[in-house]
Write an enzyme that holds these catalytic residues in place. Structure first.
Site, PDB file in Angstrom:
ATOM      1  N   THR A  16       1.010  -1.189  -0.097  1.00  0.00           N
ATOM      2  CA  THR A  16       0.025  -0.013   0.151  1.00  0.00           C
ATOM      3  C   THR A  16       0.945   1.284   0.026  1.00  0.00           C
ATOM      4  O   THR A  16       0.562   2.185  -0.693  1.00  0.00           O
ATOM      5  CB  THR A  16      -0.960  -0.001   1.186  1.00  0.00           C
ATOM      6  OG1 THR A  16      -1.777  -1.061   1.142  1.00  0.00           O
ATOM      7  CG2 THR A  16      -1.684   1.113   1.219  1.00  0.00           C
ATOM      8  N   ASP A  60       2.278  -8.031  -4.177  1.00  0.00           N
ATOM      9  CA  ASP A  60       1.332  -7.874  -3.292  1.00  0.00           C
ATOM     10  C   ASP A  60       1.627  -8.764  -1.890  1.00  0.00           C
ATOM     11  O   ASP A  60       1.936 -10.099  -2.230  1.00  0.00           O
ATOM     12  CB  ASP A  60      -0.227  -8.583  -3.462  1.00  0.00           C
ATOM     13  CG  ASP A  60      -1.316  -8.196  -2.586  1.00  0.00           C
ATOM     14  OD1 ASP A  60      -1.394  -8.901  -1.495  1.00  0.00           O
ATOM     15  OD2 ASP A  60      -2.213  -7.613  -2.879  1.00  0.00           O
ATOM     16  N   SER A  61       1.726  -8.397  -0.897  1.00  0.00           N
ATOM     17  CA  SER A  61       2.293  -8.965   0.312  1.00  0.00           C
ATOM     18  C   SER A  61       1.633 -10.440   0.415  1.00  0.00           C
ATOM     19  O   SER A  61       2.195 -11.109   1.094  1.00  0.00           O
ATOM     20  CB  SER A  61       2.111  -8.295   1.756  1.00  0.00           C
ATOM     21  OG  SER A  61       1.050  -7.989   2.301  1.00  0.00           O
ATOM     22  N   THR A 168       4.067  -8.854  15.307  1.00  0.00           N
ATOM     23  CA  THR A 168       2.955  -9.605  14.586  1.00  0.00           C
ATOM     24  C   THR A 168       2.152  -8.335  14.330  1.00  0.00           C
ATOM     25  O   THR A 168       1.920  -7.508  14.948  1.00  0.00           O
ATOM     26  CB  THR A 168       2.231 -10.496  15.738  1.00  0.00           C
ATOM     27  OG1 THR A 168       3.089 -11.506  16.254  1.00  0.00           O
ATOM     28  CG2 THR A 168       0.927 -11.106  15.119  1.00  0.00           C
ATOM     29  N   CYS A 281      -1.486 -17.652  22.100  1.00  0.00           N
ATOM     30  CA  CYS A 281      -1.699 -16.343  22.771  1.00  0.00           C
ATOM     31  C   CYS A 281      -0.688 -15.434  22.095  1.00  0.00           C
ATOM     32  O   CYS A 281       0.460 -15.689  21.682  1.00  0.00           O
ATOM     33  CB  CYS A 281      -1.270 -16.506  24.210  1.00  0.00           C
ATOM     34  SG  CYS A 281      -2.402 -17.867  25.136  1.00  0.00           S
TER      35      CYS A 281
END
Length: 343
Positions: A16, A60-61, A168, A281
């Site tokens: 982007t 595009d990733s 993340t 988690c």
């Protein structure tokens, strides 16, 4: 800390951040980074020379894969001696995977590699692209005693620089799209850049920089959930050519104690498949043996991913399999921090 004239290479892979809107049609098109200083004149205030390199076709990733990781690494390798730092523009969706992969590929890295991107195109009125780009270049150009401050693969987004293999993507809409829940940020951008020196990676700079190109993608990622079936798990583990599995377990590394579940894992390990236990988690660590439900995993030889992100665990597994690490020492090496990816 000095900021004497440094040479920065800006590598545009896609995403982007490199898009501008055609105001007549409303369509997005690729930004010409050769005109970067004309479009973002603020960059002239940084005391560095910026050169650009763009992939012939923006990626595009969602299409990012190890082939492109090698291409990015080779651009850095072929320009390593000519530049003081590198900024890689990348789509945000898989940026944590690429940053993790590059951290393992770029061995004895002694210069900054900063990944960044944006949630809005560079030409949008309220874009986050300009700040992310300007500060990433600023961070990559930081010098202290004529040496780079940052000597590792990092990721910059929304006022924070993180260790790349600790990140993340946590949000698809907010500008604060990334988190590093198990490791502090390396730099915080405010009125001044505040560097957390104690947390920076210190590579062995006496050894020569090298690029590791081999990744083995014969792996699987299994997220445990209540009701996961024996048939499904057997299908995954009977995949032809499978060499490793990342198991996303509950909490501190816990899983079902059903006999069929443990039997499948035990059989796979006996067949030479490496199984890594990471927590599903967002933060925290696998502590196998803390509870009875994970004690059995420890006994059968499951490898602990400790506090690694899933992204880093996946890339580290593909990397070590690609290095043909022998099964005798695989567990020991995997459970050792190679690039600061685990505590």
């Amino acid at each position: 800390m000095t900021n004497s004239r440094t040479n920065i290479l800006l590598i545009y892979t896609g995403g982007t951040i490199g898009m501008v809107k055609d105001f007549e049609t409303g369509a997005l098109k690729a930004f010409d980074f050769k005109n970067l200083l004309d479009r973002i004149p603020e960059l002239k205030q940084l005391d560095c020379a910026i050169e650009t390199f763009s992939f012939a076709e923006p990626i595009d990733s969602s299409n990012m894969n190890p082939k492109y990781w090698v291409e990015i690494a080779e651009v850095i390798e072929s320009n390593y001696d000519a530049f003081d730092g590198f900024v890689v523009l990348h789509g945000s969706d898989t940026m944590s995977y690429t940053a993790s992969a590059l951290s393992f590929m770029l061995e004895h890295l002694a210069k900054p590699v900063v990944f960044t991107g944006s949630q809005l195109p560079i030409g949008d009125l309220r874009t986050d692209a300009k700040e992310n780009l300007i500060t990433s270049i600023h961070v990559a150009s930081l010098q202290r005693f004529n040496k780079p401050v940052i000597k590792e693969v990092t990721l910059y987004f929304e006022y924070k620089l993180y260790r790349g293999n600790r990140t993340t993507k946590i949000n698809a809409e907010h500008f604060e799209a990334f988190a590093s829940l198990n490791y502090p940020e390396l730099v915080t951008s405010g009125v001044h850049l505040k560097v957390n020196y104690d947390c920076l990676f210190r590579p062995n700079i006496k050894k020569k920089f090298k690029v590791n190109r081999n990744f083995d993608t014969n792996i699987a990622l299994v997220k445990l959930y209540p009701g996961i079936s024996e048939a499904l798990l057997r299908t995954v583990f009977s995949t032809i050519g499978l060499k490793g599995v990342i198991l996303e377990s509950y909490g501190a590394g816990n899983c079902t104690t059903e006999s069929w579940f443990l039997a499948i894992l035990k059989e796979a390990i006996l067949n030479g498949i490496q199984i890594i236990n990471v927590t599903q988690c967002s933060g925290g660590s696998v502590l196998m043996g803390q509870y009875q439900s994970s004690e059995l995993l420890l006994k059968i030889g499951i490898i602990s991913g400790k506090d690694m992100t899933t992204e880093a665990a996946v890339c580290k597994l593909m990397y070590l399999l690609g290095q043909n690490v022998s099964s005798k020492v695989f567990k020991t090496i995997y459970e050792t921090s190679l690039r600061g990816e685990m505590t």
